[in-house]
Design a protein around this motif. Structure first.
Motif, short mmCIF file in Angstrom:
data_model
loop_
_atom_site.label_atom_id
_atom_site.label_comp_id
_atom_site.label_asym_id
_atom_site.label_seq_id
_atom_site.Cartn_x
_atom_site.Cartn_y
_atom_site.Cartn_z
N ARG A 12 19.04 -25.85 88.28
CA ARG A 12 19.18 -24.58 87.56
C ARG A 12 20.42 -24.53 86.69
NH1 ARG A 12 19.53 -21.23 84.48
NH2 ARG A 12 19.21 -19.00 84.67
N ASP A 13 21.52 -25.04 87.19
CA ASP A 13 22.77 -24.95 86.43
C ASP A 13 22.80 -25.87 85.22
OD1 ASP A 13 23.71 -23.02 88.16
OD2 ASP A 13 24.74 -24.47 89.44
N VAL A 16 19.28 -23.77 80.38
CA VAL A 16 19.43 -22.40 79.89
C VAL A 16 18.05 -21.78 79.85
CG1 VAL A 16 20.07 -20.96 77.93
CG2 VAL A 16 21.47 -22.94 78.53
N HIS A 50 19.09 -15.19 87.86
CA HIS A 50 19.60 -14.71 86.58
C HIS A 50 18.89 -15.39 85.42
CE1 HIS A 50 21.92 -18.43 87.01
NE2 HIS A 50 22.06 -18.40 85.70
N ASP A 52 19.66 -16.55 81.49
CA ASP A 52 20.82 -16.84 80.65
C ASP A 52 20.82 -16.02 79.36
OD1 ASP A 52 22.12 -19.04 82.24
OD2 ASP A 52 20.11 -19.87 81.99
N ARG A 82 22.93 -13.05 81.66
CA ARG A 82 24.27 -13.47 81.23
C ARG A 82 24.57 -13.03 79.80
NH1 ARG A 82 25.24 -19.18 84.23
NH2 ARG A 82 25.31 -18.26 86.29
N TRP A 83 23.62 -13.22 78.89
CA TRP A 83 23.83 -12.86 77.49
C TRP A 83 22.61 -12.14 76.95
CZ3 TRP A 83 24.60 -18.10 78.86
CH2 TRP A 83 25.94 -18.46 79.04
#
Length: 84
Positions: A12-13, A16, A50, A52, A82-83
């Motif tokens: 996941r990390d 995006v 979450h 991105d 996040r954005w």
């Protein structure tokens, strides 16, 4: 497909995830309640905590820009997005 991959140990990390709001049959338009409900549905489908990048698929002249901006801001503050 992405949700299944993530659930099976996808990194996941390292990716995006971007998705949009306003066109889903159950959450049409950019009313604040649609923005919130649609992100929760996306998080469930994607098996993630979450998103991105969360964006509006189109303008919605039936809603006040302040109300839409506040709805998006709440999602960022909650850590769901996040954005925007």
């Amino acid at each position: 497909i992405i949700g299944s991959w993530l659930e099976q140990g996808g990194r996941r990390d390292d990716i995006v995830i971007a998705t949009k709001v306003a066109t889903h049959p159950e959450f049409k338009g950019l009313a604040p309640e649609n923005i919130s409900a649609a992100v929760d549905a996306s998080l469930a489908r994607l098996h993630t905590d979450h998103i991105d990048l969360y964006y509006a698929h189109f303008d919605d002249d039936t809603q006040q820009i302040e109300d839409m901006a506040t709805a998006f801001d709440k999602l960022v503050k909650a850590g769901k997005v996040r954005w925007v």
